[in-house]
Design a protein around this motif. Structure first.
Motif, short mmCIF file in Angstrom:
data_model
loop_
_atom_site.label_atom_id
_atom_site.label_comp_id
_atom_site.label_asym_id
_atom_site.label_seq_id
_atom_site.Cartn_x
_atom_site.Cartn_y
_atom_site.Cartn_z
N PRO A 261 0.83 -1.20 0.00
CA PRO A 261 0.00 0.00 0.00
C PRO A 261 0.86 1.26 0.00
O PRO A 261 2.00 1.22 0.50
CB PRO A 261 -0.79 -0.12 1.30
CG PRO A 261 0.12 -0.88 2.22
CD PRO A 261 0.88 -1.83 1.33
N PRO A 262 0.36 2.36 -0.52
CA PRO A 262 1.18 3.58 -0.62
C PRO A 262 1.48 4.23 0.73
O PRO A 262 2.52 4.85 0.89
CB PRO A 262 0.34 4.51 -1.50
CG PRO A 262 -1.06 4.00 -1.38
CD PRO A 262 -0.96 2.52 -1.12
N GLU A 263 0.58 4.07 1.69
CA GLU A 263 0.79 4.65 3.02
C GLU A 263 1.25 3.56 3.98
O GLU A 263 0.61 2.52 4.10
CB GLU A 263 -0.49 5.30 3.55
CG GLU A 263 -0.88 6.52 2.76
CD GLU A 263 -1.98 7.31 3.43
OE1 GLU A 263 -2.53 6.86 4.47
OE2 GLU A 263 -2.30 8.38 2.92
N ARG A 264 2.38 3.82 4.66
CA ARG A 264 2.96 2.84 5.59
C ARG A 264 3.59 3.56 6.76
O ARG A 264 3.96 4.72 6.66
CB ARG A 264 4.07 2.06 4.88
CG ARG A 264 3.59 1.22 3.72
CD ARG A 264 4.80 0.82 2.88
NE ARG A 264 4.42 -0.11 1.84
CZ ARG A 264 4.80 -1.39 1.80
NH1 ARG A 264 5.59 -1.88 2.72
NH2 ARG A 264 4.40 -2.17 0.82
N ILE A 265 3.75 2.85 7.86
CA ILE A 265 4.57 3.34 8.95
C ILE A 265 5.66 2.31 9.21
O ILE A 265 5.53 1.14 8.86
CB ILE A 265 3.77 3.67 10.23
CG1 ILE A 265 3.35 2.43 10.97
CG2 ILE A 265 2.58 4.55 9.92
CD1 ILE A 265 2.90 2.73 12.37
N THR A 266 6.75 2.79 9.81
CA THR A 266 7.89 1.90 10.00
C THR A 266 8.78 2.41 11.14
O THR A 266 8.81 3.61 11.42
CB THR A 266 8.72 1.81 8.71
OG1 THR A 266 9.78 0.87 8.90
CG2 THR A 266 9.31 3.14 8.29
N PHE A 267 9.49 1.48 11.76
CA PHE A 267 10.56 1.88 12.65
C PHE A 267 11.67 2.48 11.80
O PHE A 267 11.84 2.12 10.64
CB PHE A 267 11.13 0.67 13.42
CG PHE A 267 10.27 0.21 14.56
CD1 PHE A 267 9.88 1.08 15.55
CD2 PHE A 267 9.87 -1.11 14.64
CE1 PHE A 267 9.09 0.66 16.61
CE2 PHE A 267 9.09 -1.56 15.69
CZ PHE A 267 8.69 -0.67 16.67
N THR A 268 12.45 3.37 12.39
CA THR A 268 13.58 3.98 11.70
C THR A 268 14.85 3.18 12.01
O THR A 268 14.87 2.33 12.91
CB THR A 268 13.75 5.44 12.14
OG1 THR A 268 13.96 5.47 13.56
CG2 THR A 268 12.53 6.28 11.77
N PHE A 269 15.93 3.48 11.26
CA PHE A 269 17.18 2.76 11.47
C PHE A 269 17.75 2.90 12.88
O PHE A 269 18.30 1.93 13.41
CB PHE A 269 18.22 3.15 10.42
CG PHE A 269 18.06 2.36 9.15
CD1 PHE A 269 18.21 0.99 9.13
CD2 PHE A 269 17.72 3.00 7.97
CE1 PHE A 269 18.04 0.25 7.97
CE2 PHE A 269 17.55 2.28 6.80
CZ PHE A 269 17.71 0.91 6.81
N PRO A 270 17.66 4.06 13.53
CA PRO A 270 18.17 4.11 14.90
C PRO A 270 17.51 3.06 15.81
O PRO A 270 18.18 2.47 16.66
CB PRO A 270 17.86 5.54 15.35
CG PRO A 270 17.89 6.32 14.08
CD PRO A 270 17.28 5.41 13.04
#
Length: 156
Positions: free
Chosen positions: A81-90
């Motif tokens: 899907p075009p909208e997503r959330i994610t953890f960041t690299f830190p």
């Protein structure tokens, strides 16, 4: 387990989820990294896409450089899907253990570029940016995904 609220915008979901994780760190339900203020998860389990993306961190996307937020969002994912959330690299790189699971021949080239030492001209794939600061990184690949790795025979 804490699920993401999928009834709000990606931006609001990311803000809400980060707030939740910060509360869990503040109350010591989740440990904090000794290197930075990020949560230190015991295990982060990731998959990798054929383009070398992990989580929802895609090649050449601006969120790859996010340093302050623990959770971020995108609205222009190159795959649905075009909208997503994610953890960041830190956050990912603060984990005690990170496991990347890769299957299929369509991911063999990306696995090669992410794992093998191919010099300074190698593309900066998100999967290659997974480098736990004080934790362990383990890759799990099937034979098809590992077929382009240096030193691996096709039958292994």
């Amino acid at each position: 387990m804490h699920s993401i609220n999928d009834t709000v915008t990606a931006e609001q979901a990311a803000e809400d989820y980060e707030f939740l994780i910060r509360q869990l760190v503040r109350t010591r339900v989740i440990n904090v990294s000794e290197i930075n203020d990020c949560p230190k998860f015991d295990l982060v389990l990731l998959g990798m896409g054929p383009d070398g993306h992990i989580a929802s961190l895609f090649p050449n996307h601006s969120v790859l450089n996010e340093k302050d937020q623990w959770v971020t969002f995108i609205t222009d994912s190159p795959k649905p899907p075009p909208e997503r959330i994610t953890f960041t690299f830190p956050v990912i790189n603060s984990a005690s253990n990170v496991a990347v699971v890769v299957t299929g021949s369509s991911k063999a080239e990306a696995a090669h570029l992410a794992i093998d030492d191919i010099g300074p001209d190698s593309p900066q794939l998100p999967a290659r940016m997974v480098q736990p600061i004080k934790g362990k990184l383990v890759w799990f690949l099937d034979a098809a995904a590992a077929s382009r790795l240096d030193g691996i025979k096709a039958s292994e």
